[in-house]
Design a protein around this motif. Structure first.
Motif, PDB file in Angstrom:
ATOM      1  N   ARG A 255       6.642  12.280  -2.964  1.00 61.95           N
ATOM      2  CA  ARG A 255       7.046  11.617  -1.718  1.00 61.95           C
ATOM      3  C   ARG A 255       5.931  10.722  -1.221  1.00 61.95           C
ATOM      4  O   ARG A 255       4.807  11.165  -0.993  1.00 61.95           O
ATOM      5  N   ARG A 256       6.247   9.418  -1.026  1.00 55.16           N
ATOM      6  CA  ARG A 256       5.260   8.438  -0.599  1.00 55.16           C
ATOM      7  C   ARG A 256       5.785   7.613   0.557  1.00 55.16           C
ATOM      8  O   ARG A 256       6.983   7.397   0.693  1.00 55.16           O
ATOM      9  N   ASP A 257       4.863   7.154   1.374  1.00 54.37           N
ATOM     10  CA  ASP A 257       5.157   6.135   2.373  1.00 54.37           C
ATOM     11  C   ASP A 257       4.648   4.826   1.788  1.00 54.37           C
ATOM     12  O   ASP A 257       3.525   4.758   1.284  1.00 54.37           O
ATOM     13  N   VAL A 258       5.492   3.790   1.841  1.00 47.74           N
ATOM     14  CA  VAL A 258       5.125   2.492   1.288  1.00 47.74           C
ATOM     15  C   VAL A 258       5.016   1.497   2.437  1.00 47.74           C
ATOM     16  O   VAL A 258       5.956   1.335   3.213  1.00 47.74           O
TER      17      VAL A 258
ATOM     18  N   ALA B  58       0.845  -1.196   0.000  1.00 48.28           N
ATOM     19  CA  ALA B  58       0.000   0.000   0.000  1.00 48.28           C
ATOM     20  C   ALA B  58       0.876   1.239   0.000  1.00 48.28           C
ATOM     21  O   ALA B  58       2.001   1.217   0.495  1.00 48.28           O
ATOM     22  N   MET B  59       0.352   2.343  -0.569  1.00 46.91           N
ATOM     23  CA  MET B  59       1.073   3.614  -0.608  1.00 46.91           C
ATOM     24  C   MET B  59       0.176   4.734  -0.123  1.00 46.91           C
ATOM     25  O   MET B  59      -1.031   4.699  -0.315  1.00 46.91           O
TER      26      MET B  59
ATOM     27  N   ASP C 183      -4.307   0.550  -1.321  1.00 47.64           N
ATOM     28  CA  ASP C 183      -3.760  -0.767  -1.631  1.00 47.64           C
ATOM     29  C   ASP C 183      -3.315  -0.818  -3.086  1.00 47.64           C
ATOM     30  O   ASP C 183      -3.978  -0.284  -3.978  1.00 47.64           O
ATOM     31  N   ILE C 184      -2.191  -1.472  -3.300  1.00 46.62           N
ATOM     32  CA  ILE C 184      -1.677  -1.731  -4.644  1.00 46.62           C
ATOM     33  C   ILE C 184      -1.938  -3.203  -4.921  1.00 46.62           C
ATOM     34  O   ILE C 184      -1.489  -4.073  -4.166  1.00 46.62           O
ATOM     35  N   ALA C 185      -2.649  -3.470  -5.982  1.00 42.57           N
ATOM     36  CA  ALA C 185      -3.021  -4.851  -6.294  1.00 42.57           C
ATOM     37  C   ALA C 185      -1.799  -5.655  -6.746  1.00 42.57           C
ATOM     38  O   ALA C 185      -1.040  -5.230  -7.612  1.00 42.57           O
TER      39      ALA C 185
END
Length: 138
Positions: free
Chosen positions: A86-89, A51-52, A62-64
């Motif tokens: 800028r992302r939190d993964v 997820a990001m 959610d990233i499938a």
């Protein structure tokens, strides 16, 4: 004869304007809509969820994954949801262990390597809430 030349000129200018308009579309609009990110799993555990969220937010999307990403240098390409660089993964492994990779710049980086012991810096530390661990920042 003069009308034919005028018609041809108008059609040529129209075609040039259409071409210029297509070329003037900002590259950032295209990059924002389709931004791939390669996830490489160099750990021993399989990744079951990904997820990001925008960096510092709790709005994870959610990233499938078509199937769990097995460990041992397996990789997968995923699409980054539109938004800021800028992302939190958040990565969830088989067995429920979760790691948070904060402040990943998806505009400057085209991949994320999940390594044994946590990440790029080799550090992980428990987060105060739940059982999520925070991986070292870039």
């Amino acid at each position: 004869m003069r009308a034919t030349r005028i018609t041809a000129f108008v059609m040529t200018v129209s075609a040039m304007l259409v071409t210029l308009a297509a070329c003037a579309t900002p590259a950032s609009a295209t990059r924002e809509s389709i931004r791939p990110l390669r996830i490489v799993n160099a750990t021993f555990d399989g990744v079951t969820a990904l997820a990001m969220a925008p960096s510092g937010s709790a709005d994870f999307r959610d990233i499938a994954l078509a199937q769990p990403l097995r460990g041992g240098l397996a990789s997968v390409m995923v699409e980054v949801p539109p938004g800021a660089c800028r992302r939190d993964v958040r990565v969830t492994f088989h067995g429920g262990r979760t790691l948070l990779y904060p402040h990943l710049d998806v505009c400057r980086n085209d991949g994320l390597r999940l390594a044994v012991g946590s990440t790029r810096t080799g550090r992980s530390m428990p987060l105060k809430r739940d059982d999520i661990q925070v991986a070292g920042s870039p």
